[in-house]
Motif scaffolding. Structure first.
Motif, PDB file in Angstrom:
ATOM      1  N   ASP A   1      62.325  48.291  48.844  1.00  0.00           N
ATOM      2  CA  ASP A   1      62.233  49.741  48.731  1.00  0.00           C
ATOM      3  C   ASP A   1      61.367  50.248  49.873  1.00  0.00           C
ATOM      4  O   ASP A   1      60.162  50.016  49.904  1.00  0.00           O
ATOM      5  N   THR A   2      61.993  50.941  50.818  1.00  0.00           N
ATOM      6  CA  THR A   2      61.254  51.389  51.994  1.00  0.00           C
ATOM      7  C   THR A   2      60.221  52.461  51.658  1.00  0.00           C
ATOM      8  O   THR A   2      59.358  52.764  52.471  1.00  0.00           O
ATOM      9  N   SER A   3      60.312  53.054  50.480  1.00  0.00           N
ATOM     10  CA  SER A   3      59.324  54.058  50.081  1.00  0.00           C
ATOM     11  C   SER A   3      58.039  53.410  49.575  1.00  0.00           C
ATOM     12  O   SER A   3      57.023  54.081  49.433  1.00  0.00           O
ATOM     13  N   VAL A   4      58.074  52.112  49.295  1.00  0.00           N
ATOM     14  CA  VAL A   4      56.903  51.383  48.812  1.00  0.00           C
ATOM     15  C   VAL A   4      56.177  50.791  50.007  1.00  0.00           C
ATOM     16  O   VAL A   4      56.759  50.059  50.800  1.00  0.00           O
ATOM     17  N   GLU A   5      54.883  51.089  50.122  1.00  0.00           N
ATOM     18  CA  GLU A   5      54.124  50.652  51.282  1.00  0.00           C
ATOM     19  C   GLU A   5      53.671  49.205  51.182  1.00  0.00           C
ATOM     20  O   GLU A   5      53.422  48.565  52.199  1.00  0.00           O
ATOM     21  N   HIS A   6      53.542  48.708  49.970  1.00  0.00           N
ATOM     22  CA  HIS A   6      53.063  47.342  49.800  1.00  0.00           C
ATOM     23  C   HIS A   6      53.581  46.780  48.483  1.00  0.00           C
ATOM     24  O   HIS A   6      53.843  47.519  47.540  1.00  0.00           O
ATOM     25  N   ALA A   7      53.707  45.442  48.461  1.00  0.00           N
ATOM     26  CA  ALA A   7      54.026  44.758  47.207  1.00  0.00           C
ATOM     27  C   ALA A   7      52.759  44.429  46.442  1.00  0.00           C
ATOM     28  O   ALA A   7      52.765  44.360  45.214  1.00  0.00           O
ATOM     29  N   ALA A   8      51.674  44.217  47.173  1.00  0.00           N
ATOM     30  CA  ALA A   8      50.355  44.008  46.565  1.00  0.00           C
ATOM     31  C   ALA A   8      49.304  44.412  47.588  1.00  0.00           C
ATOM     32  O   ALA A   8      49.422  44.071  48.772  1.00  0.00           O
ATOM     33  N   ARG A   9      48.298  45.121  47.123  1.00  0.00           N
ATOM     34  CA  ARG A   9      47.186  45.478  47.991  1.00  0.00           C
ATOM     35  C   ARG A   9      45.885  45.079  47.292  1.00  0.00           C
ATOM     36  O   ARG A   9      45.555  45.590  46.225  1.00  0.00           O
ATOM     37  N   ILE A  10      45.186  44.141  47.907  1.00  0.00           N
ATOM     38  CA  ILE A  10      43.922  43.616  47.386  1.00  0.00           C
ATOM     39  C   ILE A  10      42.822  44.137  48.297  1.00  0.00           C
ATOM     40  O   ILE A  10      42.828  43.865  49.505  1.00  0.00           O
ATOM     41  N   THR A  11      41.901  44.905  47.733  1.00  0.00           N
ATOM     42  CA  THR A  11      40.911  45.602  48.557  1.00  0.00           C
ATOM     43  C   THR A  11      39.490  45.240  48.124  1.00  0.00           C
ATOM     44  O   THR A  11      39.060  45.578  47.017  1.00  0.00           O
ATOM     45  N   HIS A  12      38.792  44.497  48.983  1.00  0.00           N
ATOM     46  CA  HIS A  12      37.385  44.121  48.772  1.00  0.00           C
ATOM     47  C   HIS A  12      37.156  43.553  47.370  1.00  0.00           C
ATOM     48  O   HIS A  12      36.222  43.948  46.660  1.00  0.00           O
ATOM     49  N   VAL A  13      37.998  42.596  46.990  1.00  0.00           N
ATOM     50  CA  VAL A  13      37.930  42.023  45.650  1.00  0.00           C
ATOM     51  C   VAL A  13      36.961  40.839  45.616  1.00  0.00           C
ATOM     52  O   VAL A  13      37.033  39.930  46.448  1.00  0.00           O
ATOM     53  N   SER A  14      36.054  40.892  44.658  1.00  0.00           N
ATOM     54  CA  SER A  14      35.164  39.760  44.365  1.00  0.00           C
ATOM     55  C   SER A  14      35.275  39.442  42.878  1.00  0.00           C
ATOM     56  O   SER A  14      35.598  40.311  42.062  1.00  0.00           O
ATOM     57  N   LYS A  15      35.019  38.180  42.551  1.00  0.00           N
ATOM     58  CA  LYS A  15      35.074  37.753  41.154  1.00  0.00           C
ATOM     59  C   LYS A  15      33.956  36.761  40.896  1.00  0.00           C
ATOM     60  O   LYS A  15      33.791  35.780  41.633  1.00  0.00           O
ATOM     61  N   THR A  16      33.195  37.025  39.840  1.00  0.00           N
ATOM     62  CA  THR A  16      32.165  36.078  39.407  1.00  0.00           C
ATOM     63  C   THR A  16      32.410  35.709  37.951  1.00  0.00           C
ATOM     64  O   THR A  16      32.982  36.488  37.185  1.00  0.00           O
ATOM     65  N   PHE A  17      31.974  34.501  37.594  1.00  0.00           N
ATOM     66  CA  PHE A  17      32.030  34.044  36.213  1.00  0.00           C
ATOM     67  C   PHE A  17      30.618  33.657  35.778  1.00  0.00           C
ATOM     68  O   PHE A  17      29.818  33.180  36.598  1.00  0.00           O
ATOM     69  N   PRO A  18      30.289  33.837  34.502  1.00  0.00           N
ATOM     70  CA  PRO A  18      28.956  33.446  34.045  1.00  0.00           C
ATOM     71  C   PRO A  18      28.774  31.938  34.097  1.00  0.00           C
ATOM     72  O   PRO A  18      29.712  31.172  33.844  1.00  0.00           O
ATOM     73  N   GLY A  19      27.591  31.509  34.456  1.00  0.00           N
ATOM     74  CA  GLY A  19      27.268  30.088  34.504  1.00  0.00           C
ATOM     75  C   GLY A  19      25.889  29.844  33.934  1.00  0.00           C
ATOM     76  O   GLY A  19      25.144  30.789  33.642  1.00  0.00           O
ATOM     77  N   PRO A  20      25.490  28.578  33.784  1.00  0.00           N
ATOM     78  CA  PRO A  20      24.184  28.250  33.187  1.00  0.00           C
ATOM     79  C   PRO A  20      23.011  28.788  33.990  1.00  0.00           C
ATOM     80  O   PRO A  20      21.940  29.038  33.448  1.00  0.00           O
ATOM     81  N   SER A  21      23.217  28.968  35.300  1.00  0.00           N
ATOM     82  CA  SER A  21      22.122  29.477  36.144  1.00  0.00           C
ATOM     83  C   SER A  21      22.397  30.898  36.631  1.00  0.00           C
ATOM     84  O   SER A  21      21.867  31.333  37.645  1.00  0.00           O
ATOM     85  N   GLY A  22      23.276  31.614  35.909  1.00  0.00           N
ATOM     86  CA  GLY A  22      23.593  32.986  36.289  1.00  0.00           C
ATOM     87  C   GLY A  22      25.020  33.130  36.754  1.00  0.00           C
ATOM     88  O   GLY A  22      25.828  32.204  36.632  1.00  0.00           O
ATOM     89  N   ALA A  23      25.346  34.289  37.291  1.00  0.00           N
ATOM     90  CA  ALA A  23      26.718  34.569  37.739  1.00  0.00           C
ATOM     91  C   ALA A  23      27.110  33.652  38.887  1.00  0.00           C
ATOM     92  O   ALA A  23      26.357  33.481  39.852  1.00  0.00           O
ATOM     93  N   GLN A  24      28.306  33.048  38.761  1.00  0.00           N
ATOM     94  CA  GLN A  24      28.817  32.134  39.780  1.00  0.00           C
ATOM     95  C   GLN A  24      29.941  32.830  40.550  1.00  0.00           C
ATOM     96  O   GLN A  24      30.980  33.154  39.975  1.00  0.00           O
ATOM     97  N   PRO A  25      29.765  33.067  41.861  1.00  0.00           N
ATOM     98  CA  PRO A  25      30.823  33.732  42.629  1.00  0.00           C
ATOM     99  C   PRO A  25      31.993  32.788  42.887  1.00  0.00           C
ATOM    100  O   PRO A  25      31.812  31.644  43.305  1.00  0.00           O
ATOM    101  N   VAL A  26      33.198  33.270  42.609  1.00  0.00           N
ATOM    102  CA  VAL A  26      34.417  32.488  42.854  1.00  0.00           C
ATOM    103  C   VAL A  26      35.184  33.062  44.036  1.00  0.00           C
ATOM    104  O   VAL A  26      35.688  32.318  44.879  1.00  0.00           O
ATOM    105  N   LEU A  27      35.275  34.387  44.098  1.00  0.00           N
ATOM    106  CA  LEU A  27      35.922  35.074  45.211  1.00  0.00           C
ATOM    107  C   LEU A  27      34.951  36.093  45.784  1.00  0.00           C
ATOM    108  O   LEU A  27      34.226  36.748  45.037  1.00  0.00           O
ATOM    109  N   ASP A  28      34.974  36.242  47.108  1.00  0.00           N
ATOM    110  CA  ASP A  28      34.019  37.146  47.747  1.00  0.00           C
ATOM    111  C   ASP A  28      34.715  38.020  48.779  1.00  0.00           C
ATOM    112  O   ASP A  28      35.201  37.532  49.802  1.00  0.00           O
ATOM    113  N   ASP A  29      34.813  39.313  48.474  1.00  0.00           N
ATOM    114  CA  ASP A  29      35.273  40.335  49.416  1.00  0.00           C
ATOM    115  C   ASP A  29      36.642  40.001  50.029  1.00  0.00           C
ATOM    116  O   ASP A  29      36.807  39.967  51.243  1.00  0.00           O
TER     117      ASP A  29
END
Length: 262
Positions: free
Chosen positions: A12-40
């Motif tokens: 579809d030429t009217s659609v600019e993207h199939a997926a747009r990921i913008t400055h995504v980070s993900k952390t999960f809780p851990g025994p010593s605090g938040a554990q970063p899995v993905l960064d920016d």
């Protein structure tokens, strides 16, 4: 065969993207605090583009795919897709009490396809994945490769513009995997789907993709990207595929060394 899927999934030429990921980070809780899995992480998949995510085990590839699928939410950043993506896992996850065709029909039912149309659509999708005549076969009657074809047909039944694939061929033998690489390439070209494909296999990434995105070891960051200009159809043993795979492998090894993983 010109299926309804092929028509519906045209870019579809009217659609600019199939997926747009913008400055995504993900952390999960851990025994010593938040554990970063993905960064920016910032990444755009264009309509009709085939992108592979590559990286060492534990770098966050599957986590990122789950975020794009909407199965989890990023800690920070945004993800947008035009509609709900379809998702295919490493395990086929077919319902063993249903036939191949009924597994696909269930996906069609959940999408709202009227009952009189489901059988015909399921047959079309089975033919698209080269399983014509397999509608009545039970899961235990199918080989591993055939089960993954049914799983692919079920994902395609969702009629999404974006197909997310999490190492779908990792458990298959080399010959079956090679055949399914060819089939996936054919289906992608026939339907103009956008594909975001997770793998840890460098040659598989180069064999399939238009673009390879390398994630660093945890936390996952985009370390480097390659645009693949090798014409399709490709084979995993092609010289150009092997040479680029070697270059990417050296970069991957460097990322692993930099982050102290073995």
């Amino acid at each position: 065969m010109a299926t309804a899927l092929a028509k519906a999934a045209d870019t579809d030429t009217s659609v600019e993207h199939a997926a747009r990921i913008t400055h995504v980070s993900k952390t999960f809780p851990g025994p010593s605090g938040a554990q970063p899995v993905l960064d920016d992480i910032s990444l755009t998949v264009a309509p009709g583009e085939f992108v592979t995510l590559l990286g060492a085990s534990g770098c966050g590839k599957s986590t990122l795919l789950n975020l794009v699928a909407g199965l989890d939410q990023p800690t920070t950043g945004t993800i947008t897709t035009p509609g709900r993506p379809a998702l295919m896992f490493q395990e086929h996850a077919l319902f063993p009490w249903l036939t191949a065709g009924k597994n696909i029909e269930l996906a069609l039912k959940l999408r709202g396809t009227p009952k009189p149309e489901r059988r015909e659509r399921a047959e079309e999708l089975l033919e698209l994945v080269r399983l014509k005549g397999a509608h009545g076969k039970r899961v235990h009657e199918l080989s591993g490769g055939m089960r993954q074809r049914v799983a692919m047909a079920r994902a395609l039944a969702q009629d999404s513009q974006l197909l997310l694939m999490d190492e779908p061929f990792a458990a298959l033998d080399a010959i079956t995997r090679d055949v399914l690489h060819h089939e996936l390439t054919r289906i992608w070209q026939d339907t103009s789907l956008s594909v975001l494909f997770v793998t840890h296999n460098v040659r598989e990434a180069v064999r399939l993709a238009q673009r390879v995105v390398l994630l660093s070891s945890r936390p996952g960051r985009i370390a480097r990207q390659w645009t693949i200009n090798i014409p399709q159809p490709r084979r995993i043993e092609d010289t150009a595929v092997a040479e680029l795979s070697l270059e990417i492998t050296e970069e991957l090894r460097g990322e692993i060394r930099r982050h102290g993983q073995h």
